[in-house]
Design a protein around this motif. Structure first.
Motif, short mmCIF file in Angstrom:
data_model
loop_
_atom_site.label_atom_id
_atom_site.label_comp_id
_atom_site.label_asym_id
_atom_site.label_seq_id
_atom_site.Cartn_x
_atom_site.Cartn_y
_atom_site.Cartn_z
N GLY A 9 0.67 -1.13 -0.08
CA GLY A 9 -0.60 0.08 -0.27
C GLY A 9 0.86 1.88 -0.11
O GLY A 9 1.73 1.52 -0.48
N PHE A 10 0.47 2.59 0.16
CA PHE A 10 0.95 3.58 0.62
C PHE A 10 0.60 4.68 1.69
O PHE A 10 -0.54 4.47 1.95
CB PHE A 10 1.57 4.35 -0.70
CG PHE A 10 -0.32 4.81 -1.46
CD1 PHE A 10 -0.67 6.20 -0.97
CD2 PHE A 10 -0.90 4.35 -2.17
CE1 PHE A 10 -1.81 6.35 -1.55
CE2 PHE A 10 -2.17 4.38 -2.50
CZ PHE A 10 -3.35 5.39 -2.46
N ALA A 11 1.10 5.59 1.82
CA ALA A 11 0.66 6.97 2.54
C ALA A 11 1.39 8.26 2.38
O ALA A 11 2.14 8.26 1.88
CB ALA A 11 1.19 6.40 4.37
N VAL A 12 0.13 8.45 2.45
CA VAL A 12 0.08 10.00 1.82
C VAL A 12 0.22 11.36 2.88
O VAL A 12 -1.04 10.71 3.47
CB VAL A 12 -0.28 10.22 -0.01
CG1 VAL A 12 -0.40 11.64 -0.18
CG2 VAL A 12 0.13 9.94 -0.98
N VAL A 25 4.71 11.66 -0.28
CA VAL A 25 4.48 10.09 -0.05
C VAL A 25 5.68 10.15 1.15
O VAL A 25 6.61 9.93 1.70
CB VAL A 25 5.24 9.46 -1.15
CG1 VAL A 25 4.63 7.71 -0.98
CG2 VAL A 25 4.58 9.15 -2.15
N ASP A 27 6.93 7.07 4.13
CA ASP A 27 8.14 5.46 3.71
C ASP A 27 6.71 4.49 4.27
O ASP A 27 5.87 4.68 4.83
CB ASP A 27 9.29 5.50 5.22
CG ASP A 27 9.75 4.41 4.80
OD1 ASP A 27 9.66 3.39 4.91
OD2 ASP A 27 11.17 4.61 4.27
N SER A 28 6.28 4.02 3.38
CA SER A 28 5.68 3.01 3.61
C SER A 28 6.08 2.10 4.86
O SER A 28 4.43 1.36 4.85
CB SER A 28 5.92 1.81 2.19
OG SER A 28 6.61 0.88 2.59
N CYS A 54 -3.71 6.57 4.38
CA CYS A 54 -3.53 5.54 4.17
C CYS A 54 -4.34 4.42 3.41
O CYS A 54 -5.18 4.33 3.85
CB CYS A 54 -3.08 5.17 5.52
SG CYS A 54 -1.98 5.77 6.46
N ASN A 55 -3.77 3.68 2.30
CA ASN A 55 -4.25 2.51 1.69
C ASN A 55 -3.40 1.71 2.07
O ASN A 55 -1.89 1.20 1.65
CB ASN A 55 -4.19 2.78 0.01
CG ASN A 55 -4.66 1.75 -0.70
OD1 ASN A 55 -4.81 0.33 -0.25
ND2 ASN A 55 -4.13 1.45 -2.27
N ASP A 137 -7.36 2.90 -2.99
CA ASP A 137 -6.80 4.03 -3.54
C ASP A 137 -8.38 4.84 -4.38
O ASP A 137 -7.87 6.24 -4.66
CB ASP A 137 -5.98 3.81 -4.77
CG ASP A 137 -5.75 2.98 -6.00
OD1 ASP A 137 -6.84 2.17 -5.15
OD2 ASP A 137 -5.32 2.47 -7.08
N LEU A 157 0.27 9.30 -7.26
CA LEU A 157 -0.16 8.36 -7.11
C LEU A 157 0.11 7.62 -8.42
O LEU A 157 0.81 6.72 -8.91
CB LEU A 157 -1.50 8.06 -7.41
CG LEU A 157 -1.88 8.44 -6.08
CD1 LEU A 157 -4.11 7.51 -5.82
CD2 LEU A 157 -1.74 7.33 -4.85
N LEU A 160 4.07 6.72 -8.43
CA LEU A 160 4.25 5.16 -7.52
C LEU A 160 3.98 3.94 -8.11
O LEU A 160 3.92 3.49 -9.13
CB LEU A 160 3.58 5.13 -6.34
CG LEU A 160 2.76 6.10 -4.98
CD1 LEU A 160 1.91 6.21 -3.73
CD2 LEU A 160 4.33 6.46 -4.42
#
Length: 160
Positions: A9-12, A25, A27-28, A54-55, A137, A157, A160
Motif C-alpha cells: 500500500g501507500f501513505a500520503v 509520500v 515511508d511505507s 493510508c491505503n 486508492d 499516485l 508510485l
C-alpha cells in the motif's frame, strides 16, 4: 526486537500552507502501525491542515488528521482490525471493540466529519466509503478531489 512484515500500500501526507496544497509520500513502513503514521505527520510541523491518507494492502483506508491535543481518525472498514495492526490500533485509540470473526459487514469507524472543514462533509465520506466496487486508492482519490488537492494526489499516485 521484532521485525515487522512490510505491508503493501501507500501513505500520503497532504499539507495545506498559505492556501496551497502539497502531497508527500510517507515511508511505507508507517503502514505497520498507527503510531508511526501519527509520528510521521507530526514531524511535518505545518501551521496549516495536515491529512494522512493510508491505503493498506488495497483492502481499506485510514484517514489521520493531527489536531491540537490529539488526532482525528477514520477507518473505512472496522473488520480490517481482525487482520491488520494499524486498523486494530485505530479501534483501540477510538475505544471501539473489534467486530466478531464471522461479521462480514463493512462499516466505517471514527470521526467521519474530520474533513468537513476541507470540503468533504460526513455524508459524502460515507457515500465514498460505501462504494464497495472501488479500491481504497480510488476512494482516497475521490476524497482528495473533494478536499481540493486531487491533482496533487493523483500526480503522486502516478509516480508510485
Amino acid at each position: 526486537m521484532t521485525v515487522q512484515t512490510p505491508i503493501a500500500g501507500f501513505a500520503v501526507a497532504a499539507v495545506r500552507e498559505d492556501g496551497r496544497w502539497r502531497c508527500n509520500v510517507l515511508d511505507s513502513s508507517v503502514l505497520t502501525g498507527l503510531d508511526a503514521v501519527i509520528t510521521a505527520l507530526r514531524e511535518l510541523r505545518s501551521t496549516g491542515a495536515v491529512v494522512g491518507m493510508c491505503n493498506v494492502d488495497d483492502e481499506f483506508f485510514v484517514l489521520v488528521r493531527p489536531v491540537p491535543g490529539g488526532v482525528e481518525l477514520a477507518l473505512s472498514d472496522a473488520a480490517a482490525a481482525l487482520d491488520y495492526d494499524i486498523a486494530a490500533d485505530v479501534l483501540d485509540l477510538l475505544r471501539v471493540d473489534p467486530p466478531e470473526e464471522d461479521d462480514e459487514e463493512i462499516w466505517p469507524e471514527g470521526n467521519l466529519a474530520l474533513l468537513s472543514d476541507l470540503g468533504l462533509p460526513e455524508d459524502e465520506l460515507l457515500l465514498i466509503n460505501g462504494e464497495v466496487d472501488l479500491y481504497p486508492d480510488e476512494q482516497l482519490e475521490m476524497i482528495a478531489q473533494r478536499c481540493g488537492f486531487g491533482e496533487h494526489f493523483s500526480g503522486l499516485l502516478e509516480r508510485l
